[in-house]
Design a protein around this motif. Structure first.
Motif, PDB file in Angstrom:
ATOM      1  N   SER A  86       0.650  -1.536   0.197  1.00  0.00           N
ATOM      2  CA  SER A  86      -0.596  -0.013  -0.442  1.00  0.00           C
ATOM      3  C   SER A  86       0.881   1.392  -0.196  1.00  0.00           C
ATOM      4  CB  SER A  86      -1.192  -0.232   1.524  1.00  0.00           C
ATOM      5  OG  SER A  86      -0.701  -0.203   2.447  1.00  0.00           O
ATOM      6  N   LEU A  95      -5.963  -1.917  -8.392  1.00  0.00           N
ATOM      7  CA  LEU A  95      -5.052  -0.253  -7.270  1.00  0.00           C
ATOM      8  C   LEU A  95      -6.738  -0.773  -6.499  1.00  0.00           C
ATOM      9  CD1 LEU A  95      -3.884   1.952  -6.461  1.00  0.00           C
ATOM     10  CD2 LEU A  95      -4.502   3.095  -8.112  1.00  0.00           C
ATOM     11  N   ASN A  96      -6.926  -0.777  -5.577  1.00  0.00           N
ATOM     12  CA  ASN A  96      -7.815  -0.585  -4.778  1.00  0.00           C
ATOM     13  C   ASN A  96      -9.284  -1.634  -5.271  1.00  0.00           C
ATOM     14  OD1 ASN A  96      -6.897   1.684  -3.433  1.00  0.00           O
ATOM     15  ND2 ASN A  96      -7.517   3.024  -4.555  1.00  0.00           N
ATOM     16  N   ALA A 115      -6.287   6.029  -8.347  1.00  0.00           N
ATOM     17  CA  ALA A 115      -5.656   6.838  -7.091  1.00  0.00           C
ATOM     18  C   ALA A 115      -7.351   7.179  -5.609  1.00  0.00           C
ATOM     19  CB  ALA A 115      -4.740   7.399  -7.384  1.00  0.00           C
ATOM     20  N   LYS A 116      -6.882   7.544  -4.294  1.00  0.00           N
ATOM     21  CA  LYS A 116      -7.823   8.358  -3.555  1.00  0.00           C
ATOM     22  C   LYS A 116      -6.799   8.485  -2.681  1.00  0.00           C
ATOM     23  CE  LYS A 116      -9.201   3.923  -0.863  1.00  0.00           C
ATOM     24  NZ  LYS A 116      -8.286   4.340  -0.005  1.00  0.00           N
ATOM     25  N   ASP A 132      -4.677   5.709   2.336  1.00  0.00           N
ATOM     26  CA  ASP A 132      -4.537   4.293   1.561  1.00  0.00           C
ATOM     27  C   ASP A 132      -4.960   3.926   0.604  1.00  0.00           C
ATOM     28  OD1 ASP A 132      -2.696   4.926   4.039  1.00  0.00           O
ATOM     29  OD2 ASP A 132      -4.345   3.863   5.701  1.00  0.00           O
ATOM     30  N   ASN A 133      -3.611   3.147  -0.607  1.00  0.00           N
ATOM     31  CA  ASN A 133      -4.020   2.430  -1.893  1.00  0.00           C
ATOM     32  C   ASN A 133      -3.627   1.447  -1.761  1.00  0.00           C
ATOM     33  OD1 ASN A 133      -4.889   5.316  -3.628  1.00  0.00           O
ATOM     34  ND2 ASN A 133      -3.809   6.706  -2.271  1.00  0.00           N
TER      35      ASN A 133
END
Length: 749
Positions: free
Chosen positions: A659, A688-689, A711-712, A715-716
């Motif tokens: 992560s 991703l996620n 992405a965010k 935490d990814n």
């Protein structure tokens, strides 16, 4: 057989009124007698080891020592000292037919008074006899080219009476490389030669694919039950066996006396019921986990051998023990006496000796060799003299060859084929030892190398250079890693090893001051060592994501490698491997991190890891953030291969998870986000996620994934599925270089 130690041989050269006068006070005294008389106008095609060549080698090296040019004649002058070569020596009384050499390579030297008789049972043996005569005087040929020539400088050359008789222990001794094919004086001098035992992949030579339309039943069946044109054959088909045998017999009639009957390269084995029925499902090839193919192939080889023996009982048929047919047969039967299995351990470790306690792969190799020695009358060994897919840094196999060649000789070894890159600055000592021991496996390896270091680097500097090379040898021998290419080098070249090597090279240069040739050889070794220093710097820069710096170091290393080739002691393969395995990573990494892009972070070296041998990872949610991976292993990625961590390099699906965090305002700061994967050993799918965001279908090629939309903030979860099911001989694992988080920043307003 008489094998004189170098120390004992040196005792023959004394200043005395008795014995053979060759040169006195810089003037030639002896004459070289050879028949027929060689002339410069004689047409000579290529490299011809014969009496004429032997005479010229003798005259050339005596000239190097004394500046005197010995005359060559077919009619010796009465009363003048004479050195008879080859046929002329036999006519003058040299006896050779009592030397029992199955390869006709026996040689003999007899010096009595003012006459020397030097000859061998073949042209190659006669040339080597001259080389051994020169070694008695103190000459050595330690590496190919002028820098490898060692000879005393003398005004007077005189030998006492002596005799020497030799023959090689192995029937075939081949040292070669893609840029070093054919015979050379260095190879003959140090012991290469013997029977031409062919070992290459050969089935297509006997049964061409053009026969498929007429006889599809001769060719392999695939897993779908279809016959397909291929060099792979259906070895259980009796008509195919009969035709194959006849084609081998025809090849022998045409001059291929010791042909290969090895299968093609690869693993496209016939899947027909008859062939598969010959396999023992409990006999497993350890390197791949596949069922061993040895039983079916040995049955095929035995059939051919029996047919061939009816017409050519003295021919030797050779085949590789390789890939999924490396292990000995599981069925309790003997190989035909005219078969010679050649162990080709490409899937084993090249750092350690056979059976090393530090090396489980080579412990298993010892078991395989033991098994073959029980079912075969004779064996061959096809090995590497370098670290596969890496030929940049100094590497030593002195301890390997000191053990392995005598060990194999005790296991009925009759032939050795050593693939060698003539990169003398990084491999020189063990290249020399490998061929000297191939000629005489029972020779004292320590004495050979003590002589090498003293003669090559001088009495004073020789000990320091011996310690330098043994430091490198010990570093690899003690290393608990078997990963090939560049991926284990930092484990051998620890800071302590680097510091010790630097100190020994500096000490050697101090001790060699005033002797240009010794300094040149030490400088050559130092050039090789600087390759290691620069590679370590390059690796550190890559692992830190500093690709601009890495590119600068890489370009310097590449230019130095090219200069080493130009200097005559480097190998073009060093240049090629640097470009192939490092150049693309460095160039792509430098482009990926160049402005307006910016490196945000190098992702953690340690990831969560598991194997997915059933291919159920997606169904089990291995890519999902909510999946509990607390029981997964924690493994390093770019700092150590799986093998270096004591984990098996399984041929299967691998999953990695880690992560990374993004700030709450990352969208205000960054216009685009990317993940750059420097190197993955397998095809990769990136999640991703919980969502697939990228895929790379090429192995070990840098790639980039745009993660802007996935992405965010905070935490990814990054998951990577690596298809590592294709066999590798390098024991690397999946993710093997760093993963970089890269951003394109928004323009300031």
């Amino acid at each position: 057989m008489v094998f004189l130690s170098f120390i004992f041989m040196a005792a023959f050269m004394v200043s005395t009124a008795f014995g053979l006068d060759i040169v006195r006070d810089g003037k030639p005294v002896a004459q070289v007698v050879v028949s027929p008389l060689p002339t410069d106008t004689e047409p000579r095609r290529g490299f011809q080891p014969d009496d004429a060549m032997a005479a010229k080698v003798l005259v050339d090296w005596v000239s190097k020592m004394t500046d005197a040019q010995l005359p060559i004649t077919a009619a010796p002058t009465d009363g003048r000292p004479a050195i008879y070569i080859g046929e002329a020596a036999v006519k003058a009384g040299l006896k050779l037919n009592d030397i029992q050499s199955p390869t006709n390579e026996g040689l003999r030297i007899v010096v009595i008074g003012q006459k020397a008789l030097i000859g061998g049972q073949s042209g190659v043996a006669t040339v080597r006899a001259v080389c051994r005569f020169l070694e008695v005087i103190g000459c050595r040929y330690l590496m190919e080219g002028p820098l490898g020539e060692v000879y005393p400088r003398l005004k007077t050359l005189h030998l006492r009476d002596f005799s020497l008789t030799e023959k090689p222990a192995l029937l075939s001794r081949r040292i070669w490389g893609s840029q070093w094919a054919g015979e050379t004086l260095w190879k003959i001098w140090n012991g290469a030669g013997g029977l031409s035992l062919e070992t290459g992949h050969s089935w297509g030579r006997y049964i061409p694919q053009s026969l498929f339309h007429e006889h599809p039943e001769y060719f392999r069946m695939n897993a779908d039950g279809q016959r397909v044109p291929s060099e792979w054959l259906c070895t259980s088909n009796m008509d195919l066996r009969a035709l194959f045998s006849q084609r081998v017999i025809e090849a022998i009639r045409k001059g291929r006396i010791y042909p290969s009957i090895s299968p093609p390269d690869g693993t496209a084995y016939c899947q027909c019921p008859s062939c598969k029925a010959q396999d023992n499902p409990n006999a497993i090839e350890p390197s791949s986990g596949a069922v061993s193919m040895t039983d079916r192939f040995v049955d095929f080889f035995n059939y051919i051998a029996q047919r061939v023996a009816e017409e050519f009982p003295h021919s030797i048929l050779n085949f590789y023990c390789y890939a999924d047919y490396t292990q000995p047969p599981s069925s309790p039967f003997k190989l035909a006496s005219n078969l010679c299995p050649w162990l080709a351990p490409i899937r084993y470790c090249r750092f350690h000796r056979i059976g090393s306690p530090n090396c489980p792969p080579n412990q298993q190799l010892a078991e395989a060799i033991e098994g073959w020695s029980k079912v075969a009358k004779q064996m061959g060994y096809r090995a590497y003299n370098y670290n596969l897919a890496e030929c940049t840094v100094p590497f030593s196999k002195l301890s390997v060859w000191s053990h392995d060649i005598p060990y194999l000789y005790r296991k009925n070894l009759i032939g050795i084929s050593i693939e060698t890159l003539p990169a003398w600055h990084i491999y020189g000592p063990h290249i020399y030892l490998s061929i000297r021991l191939s000629y005489q496996p029972e020779a004292d390896a320590n004495a050979l190398m003590d002589d090498y270091f003293t003669k090559f680097y001088g009495d004073k500097a020789g000990q320091a250079m011996k310690e330098y090379w043994l430091t490198i040898d010990e570093a690899f021998a003690k290393m608990r890693c078997h990963s090939g290419s560049f991926f284990a080098l930092h484990l051998a070249y620890t800071p302590d090893v680097v510091s010790r090597c630097q100190a020994l090279l500096e000490r050697a240069k101090e001790l060699a001051q005033g002797v240009p040739v010794y300094l040149a050889r030490i400088t050559m070794a130092e050039e090789g060592f600087q390759n290691a220093v620069q590679y370590l710097q390059l690796r550190d820069a890559i692992n830190q994501g500093e690709f601009a710096s890495a590119k600068t170091i890489y370009e310097k290393l590449l230019e130095r490698a090219k200069a080493q080739v130009k200097a005559g002691y480097g190998s073009q393969y060093t240049v090629t491997y640097l470009q192939r395995f490092l150049g693309g990573i460095v160039d792509r990494g430098a482009a990926a991190t160049a402005p307006p892009r910016r490196l945000l972070q190098v992702l953690s070296d340690v990831w969560r890891f598991t194997w997915d041998e059933r291919g159920e990872g997606l169904q089990l949610g291995y890519h999902l953030p909510q999946t509990d991976d607390s029981r997964w292993l924690q493994v390093a990625t770019y700092s150590k291969t799986l093998d270096a961590q004591g984990l098996p390099d399984k041929k299967t699906i691998l999953w990695y998870r880690t992560s990374f965090r993004l700030p709450q305002d990352y969208q205000r700061l960054y216009q685009r986000l990317f993940l750059f994967f420097a190197e993955v050993d397998g095809t990769a799918t990136v999640y991703l996620n919980g969502h697939q965001i990228g895929e790379q279908k090429e192995r070990r090629v840098p790639f980039e994934v745009d993660i802007t939309d996935g992405a965010k903030a905070g935490d990814n979860l990054l998951a990577v599925r690596v298809d590592h099911s294709r066999i590798t001989e390098l024991f690397l694992g999946g993710i093997i270089r760093p993963v970089l988080l890269i951003a394109v920043e928004r323009e300031a307003r």
